[in-house]
Scaffold this motif. Structure first.
Motif, short mmCIF file in Angstrom:
data_model
loop_
_atom_site.label_atom_id
_atom_site.label_comp_id
_atom_site.label_asym_id
_atom_site.label_seq_id
_atom_site.Cartn_x
_atom_site.Cartn_y
_atom_site.Cartn_z
N VAL A 53 1.18 -1.30 -0.09
CA VAL A 53 0.18 -0.44 -0.06
C VAL A 53 0.70 1.62 0.21
N ASN A 100 5.97 -1.90 4.98
CA ASN A 100 5.39 -3.16 3.43
C ASN A 100 5.71 -4.03 3.30
N GLN A 104 -0.54 -3.67 5.96
CA GLN A 104 -2.26 -3.93 5.14
C GLN A 104 -2.75 -5.70 5.37
N ASP A 160 -8.99 -2.37 6.73
CA ASP A 160 -8.09 -1.71 5.91
C ASP A 160 -6.77 -0.63 6.66
N ALA A 161 -5.97 -1.28 6.16
CA ALA A 161 -4.63 -0.05 6.87
C ALA A 161 -4.94 1.76 6.93
#
Length: 807
Positions: free
Chosen positions: A131, A226, A238, A248-249
């Motif tokens: 993300v 990430n 995420q 969701d993040a």
């Protein structure tokens, strides 16, 4: 100065020069004397010269050493060395380039095999979704900076002090690293690997410096969050947001971000769903540390921080391809491999996890596919097929766990962790949050025999020793009440009863007194020696009822050590583990003797009586599949019927089966009248349409259905002279005489009780017992329960509840 003074001055090494004699102008009459004096002075000078030569031959002057090690030479050497190091670093900096990011390529499937080489499972799909940093709330971003590297936005990508410490640790063999910046950790995750070598650490340092120059801080932070591993098979923020909070993040709150940031230090240990009490305490401490750092840096207001509460994560979900029992087997295999890497290579827990998950390992388990299938079949036929949560709510609360071990090799040959890894993420085979209850009683007897303990009136404790089996009898320590008077099952009195029969009938009052006779510290030491994790446990009489937490895995190891004649068995699921770069040595699961063979075999002999004439006789001894096998074992039922156990063994197989009451949804009230929340410990009573669920019921039936189908050896080879498996060799010895005649006189052969579960003490006894007493108590016990509020029975149920005692 005279010659003697001059000589002493020379002997003192010239530290104080001899004073010069004042010369006066000579007169005419003094010339001869002056001449004589001159002759004497010449002689003195000659003597000085000789003395100096002798001194030179004995020890070199200090000036010569000083000339060899002058400050100029020392400083020159130091600066020369520094220049060489700088030149070497410049060369390294010019030589090392930033490699291509290859983290995805490094993620390879782990292959898990049964002991016969057939494939059990593969886990290789990387659960990651990259993300953009703009999708992560700013304050959540800052939680990671506050947790790992407060100077991130100002440093050059490297913590030189921390790196130097890491290099020294690596060179000295300590292994554990520390002080890496976010940039360095990102480089390690994305460009390099987790190898603990000086070369890798130096490359990490150089690449981090170059990455910091070529990329923005936001790019580096995005790469870090990430690529990091968060546990629950989640790579990246995420996947972690979904795994722990099902969002969701971009919807993460700052307190949730602080938990995820704290989690990176030890993902498995800090996962709230499976963390031990210690793990939960540590992750809360780190969560607070993260938020406090944010306040300190001005990234979060004090008022906002004070209003935040710890955000407990949601229930986890199993990883793809690991349904049924596969996930439980893979989880334990990974955990034990991580433990080996931590011991052998000095990795931290987080490093070990990252080195195992999806790194191309071929891991062969000790699991026998035939025994595994037999255990699953036994649980289904004796338990799960009879549960109907639509008819009975309590049936949805029943959880089963089991571990089966070969006592000669220590191999875990079968394991049952729950009905499905997807439906119940954490394993019932390894969970330690339920009481083992009376399955702990053999440990007390083992401690008594190993310590050659005596009763308080000096009689040796053996299988034939007679105790007072009166229910609610006050436990005494040298005549003093210790504030503990446990009821027997159904509050039944047994009057005078041998240790053997007390074990058969699981008489609480006898083993509570025996624990104090032996010394509770010695009992807990024996438990630790046999394989129980006793960290944080108090050595108090209440532990004689098995009121601590334990897992089927632990209890299987303890009983396997008894079955193996006292040689320590540490159950292992790992047969081998290797990947392209290395093979991990798997230590022998069987160690040396931790208790004597006579002690172990005597306990086994006594435990055959539990099966043949005690609480397990209906389900095990009378089972038509038994086929003449000798069986030793012990039942257990905890307070409020929250758990029920049977741990038993034949000469070639040890299996511990536990049933646990775990609320599958919120609603209603528990034994103490407290509202029930999902996941709470609740009673098993009423499951499958029956009454109380006892250790001699479904757990023993599962054990028998499984064991009698796969075990072969029939007779124990015992080095014992007492217990149910051998003929008594002496007359029983009486330890105590009750002061009053019990209100209920038992028969000479106490019948098998109905295995009523019980209530464990809700408060700690007011006194800790001393070591084994050596004198007769000054006060004889009473058969009546205590009435003194200060010593009132801690097991006495609350009015109106009427819960039965623990078996």
């Amino acid at each position: 100065m005279g010659r003697a003074e001059e000589r002493r001055a020379r002997q003192r090494g010239g530290r104080r020069a001899a004073p010069r004699r004042r010369r006066s102008a000579p007169t005419a009459g003094s010339a001869p004397a002056a001449a004589g004096t001159g002759t004497a002075a010449a002689g003195t000078a000659t003597a000085k010269a000789g003395s100096g030569a002798a001194a030179a031959g004995a020890k070199p002057p200090k000036g010569r050493i000083r000339r060899l090690f002058t400050w100029k030479k020392i400083l020159g050497t130091f600066f020369g060395t520094c220049l060489l190091i700088i030149a070497a670093f410049i060369g390294l900096y010019l030589y090392v380039d930033i490699p291509e990011g290859n983290v995805a390529a490094l993620r390879q499937s782990n292959v898990y095999k049964f002991s016969d080489g057939s494939v059990l499972a593969r886990s290789g799909k990387v659960n990651r979704e990259i993300v953009d940093l703009s999708k992560v709330p700013r304050k959540v971003q800052l939680t990671f900076v506050a947790a790992e590297n407060k100077s991130f936005y100002h440093d050059v990508g490297v913590d030189f002090k921390g790196t130097a410490r890491g290099l020294i640790n690596t060179l000295s063999g300590k292994g554990k690293q520390g002080g890496s910046t976010i940039t360095q950790q990102y480089v390690k995750n994305y460009y390099l690997n987790q190898d603990q070598t000086v070369t890798r650490k130096l490359r990490e340092l150089v690449i981090a410096l170059k990455v910091d120059r070529e990329k923005s801080k936001d790019e580096i932070l995005a790469g870090y969050i990430n690529t990091s591993y968060y546990g629950r098979n989640a790579y990246g923020i995420q996947a972690a947001a979904q795994a722990y909070y099902h969002v969701d993040a971009e919807r993460l709150k700052v307190e949730q971000g602080a938990y995820l940031a704290a989690l990176l230090q030890a993902p498995s240990q800090y996962d709230w769903a499976v963390a031990t009490p210690t793990g939960k305490r540590l992750v809360k401490q780190r969560w607070n540390y993260v938020l406090d750092n944010m306040v300190e840096e001005g990234w979060l207001s004090k008022a906002k921080r004070d209003g935040l509460t710890f955000p407990e994560p949601k229930e986890p979900k199993g990883a793809p391809g690991l349904g049924g029992q596969k996930g439980y087997l893979v989880e334990l295999a990974n955990h034990q491999l991580e433990q080996q890497l931590m011991r052998q290579e000095g990795l931290t827990q987080a490093q070990a996890e990252n080195a195992v998950i999806e790194k191309g390992w071929t891991i062969t388990l000790n699991i026998d596919p035939d025994k595994q299938a037999a255990l699953e079949s036994a649980v289904k036929s004796q338990l799960t097929s009879k549960l109907d949560r639509k008819k009975r709510r309590v049936d949805g609360d029943v959880q089963a766990g089991a571990v089966s071990v070969d006592p000669k090799t220590g191999k875990i040959v079968a394991l049952y962790g729950g009905k499905d890894y997807y439906a119940h993420y954490y394993s019932n085979a390894t969970r330690t949050d339920y009481q083992p209850a009376s399955t702990f009683k053999p440990v007390i007897l083992a401690a008594a025999l190993e310590q050659n303990a005596t009763t308080q009136d000096g009689q040796p404790i053996t299988a034939n020793t007679i105790y007072d089996g009166t229910s609610r009898r006050q436990v005494l320590d040298h005549g003093a009440k210790v504030g503990f008077a446990p009821p027997n099952e159904d509050n039944r009195d047994y009057d005078k009863i041998t240790v053997q029969k007390a074990m058969n009938a699981s008489v609480n009052s006898v083993f509570a007194q025996m624990g104090v006779d032996v010394g509770m510290s010695k009992v807990m030491d024996t438990a630790k020696t046999l394989g129980m994790d006793t960290k944080g446990m108090q050595a108090v009489p209440a532990q004689t009822l098995g009121s601590m937490g334990a897992s089927p895995l632990e209890m299987a190891g303890i009983y396997a050590t008894l079955d193996n004649h006292g040689d320590k068995v540490t159950p292992s699921i790992l047969k081998s583990a290797e990947n392209k770069t290395r093979s991990v040595p798997i230590p022998d699961a069987v160690g040396g003797s931790v208790i004597s063979r006579t002690t172990a075999d005597t306990v086994t002999s006594v435990l055959t009586g539990v099966v043949d004439d005690g609480t397990a006789s209906e389900s095990v001894a009378k089972n038509p599949l038994r086929g003449g096998r000798q069986v030793a074992g012990k039942t257990g039922t905890s307070d409020c019927n929250r758990s029920a156990w049977f741990t038993g063994y034949t000469p070639d197989l040890v299996t511990s089966v536990g049933l646990f009451g775990e609320a599958h949804k919120s609603g209603g009230t528990g034994c103490e009248g407290v509202p029930i929340k999902k996941g709470a410990h609740v009673s098993l009573t009423g499951a499958m349409g029956g009454g109380r669920v006892n250790g001699g019921g479904p757990p023993a039936k599962i054990w028998a259905a499984y064991t009698f189908g796969v075990s072969h050896k029939t007779k124990f080879d015992l080095n014992a002279t007492q217990g149910a498996a051998v003929e008594p060799t002496g007359t029983p010895t009486v330890s105590h005489s009750p002061s009053e005649t019990p209100s209920q006189t038992p028969s000479s052969e106490p019948p098998t009780p109905s295995q009523t579960p019980s209530k464990t003490p809700s408060q700690t006894p007011s006194k800790t017992p001393s070591q084994t007493p050596s004198q007769t108590p000054s006060q004889t016990p009473s058969s009546e329960p205590p009435t003194d509020p200060a010593t009132e029975d801690p097991l006495d149920p609350a009015p109106g509840i009427g819960r039965p005692p623990q078996e």
